[in-house]
Design an enzyme around this catalytic site. Sequence first.
Site: not given
Lengths: 265, 463
Positions: B106, B128, B395
């Site tokens: 991210k 969010e 990830s």
Amino acid sequence: MSALETAIAAAKGEGRAALIAYLPVGYPDVDTSIAAMVAAVEGGADVVEVGVPYSDPGMDGPVIQEAVDVAVRAGVGMRDVLRAVEAVAAAGAVPVVMSYWNPIERYGVDRFADDLAAAGGAGAITPDLIPDEASTWLAATERTGLDRVFLVAPSSTDARLAATAAASRGFVYAASTMGVTGTRATVGDAAERLVARTRSVTDTAVCVGLGVSSGDQAAEVAAFADGVIVGSAYVRALLAGEGADGVRVLSAELAAGVRRAKVRT
Amino acid sequence: MTALHPAAPDVRDLPARPEWPDATGHFGVYGGRFVPEALVAALDELTEAYEAMRVDPEFIAEFGRLQRDYTGRPSPVTEVARFAEHCGGARVLLKREDLNHTGSHKINNVLGQALLTKRIGKTRVIAETGAGQHGVATATAAALMGLSCTVYMGEEDTRRQALNVARMRLLGAEVIPVTTGSRTLKDAINEAFRDWVTNVETTNYVFGTVAGPHPFPAMVRDFQRVIGDEARGQVLEREGRLPDVVLACVGGGSNAIGIFTAFVPDDGVRLVGLEAGGDGVDTGRHAATITGGDPGVLHGARSYLLQDDNGQTIESHSISAGLDYPGVGPEHAFLHDMGRAEYRPVTDAEAMEAFALLCRTEGIIPAIESAHALAGAMVVGRELGPDSLLLVNLSGRGDKDVETASAWFGLGEHTAPTDSDERAVEAGRGAEPGPGLDEDQQPTEGAVTNDEAVAGQDAGEQA
């Protein structure tokens, strides 16, 4: 003239703005919501926005979402919406559906247009559909003669105001403030500026929504707009348990408001 | 476009930017902008600023420097031979996004969007978050760049991911639990859009995935594609060839697009996205949007979504908060329909089996999200056999998931089911080990109480 144009012109003929009431189908239940819409008409609403419940109403504030969540959970769908449209038409006002885009697309755009026209609906307001993405809806409304109401906002550029107004039929919905639906203490002069900017690019009627809740605010907005749209205040009356009677009383107050405005258009 | 990563000397043979989306953000019939008019000006401003910034050498240099010095890029590629024994003997390489600062991919995106926020002169960011990883990354970038930060998180998720709520608050962000609708990620997105439309003069929305209205799907892809650009070069360098299959989990789909993009032009490389199958797609309790959904409009774009006959969004279900989303990015819908990528569901139980296996065979605790991709590798590897080479995007790391995993596997008294993990309570999984653990292994309790601990080198060899 289209159904909405006729209703707004009739109000103008009386030297006033039109009163447009929003209520969602299915709160607290389908029958009561339809009774509330009829009561809004009896109280003096010229047009009723028949709200299609949607699970993700991104443009609505907490008041409307609270009511709509109940309808979504109850499985209220387009069949109920069309019944409400028929009831509003029978009560003598002009019904216009207000729907986020996905419920219409899911129902089928052409099927929706056909069934809405058959039920006596004027057309639809689509808060999350901009004309840029509306090719199927533009085609369906051309085919059926339905109204299509798009929104403009204070942040819209002049070019977008012109393009959006040109795509609209019935009226242009001027979102008075940057924000979501809900009652506000003041409507502010942003709305008046937006109406003036929109009028400079179109002959289509301009109606103002977002934040109007009282007769005085209705009078204030009616002074510069062709129509006054009230939503959350009606829903609040239902949430407070005032039922159809509460809606009728509010409608009468708002109807008196649009009639005492000193129109300065 | 090579211009995006000139500062990364070990990335070679950089493929071109895909020819989609078109100028108005459409990936075929998907994507676009289904938003209130009030947001269009902000989206236009963002698009224009981004297109200028993307090719600005000053931005490219600063973004490259942050990725190297702050995030720790390039992330390594690790071969996991002991795990691969459970993948039909296929060789398995992991792209280690779990080793990035903040613990997931991210950060790649938020650094780019935070720089863009500064460039357009805004002082506040909103975001969010579902699992909390994007919220943590945004709070991190905001702290680094002196921006005020508000994160919307479903109330349900604030309970499931309490650790990440604390992390965001430590980083100076305001975390607002969202109590509307289903109280999960989709409702957090609704609230963030409402905040944005109200405060757009001062505020930029740092969107966390390759969904939402144009320009988010393309912009987030561009910021995330560093994963695949690096990995493609790394695999070529160490193997002298491309992988046969690239696998990644898909919620909104940002890590998958991030690793897929570089390989899209390589026709011989299969791209496999693993969706969250929850209790199983046929149970209706899942988040496998492409496998079990239909095209429609949600959160500003046309793509696949889980919806009922009335067009209402159906609540999704997954053990992984980060995949628990009823929509998916429009580029995935596009890649699916053209047949360039395939999408398969992985159940909670399959994901947790892979989760446990990677922990015990490789000493790597993956995020439960990433464990879905690992489970996919176990299936695809068995299909393809020993000569195949799989590249899996790991990830994120699983620190945030320790409590959920402990409840699933029934580890230790301090991890007995509590109100903080309602899913485990709901499924009655607190008392007994869940179905994810390899049944032939020694009891998991042994490994933690030391009495009958399985020696690490022996663990997981029976399967």
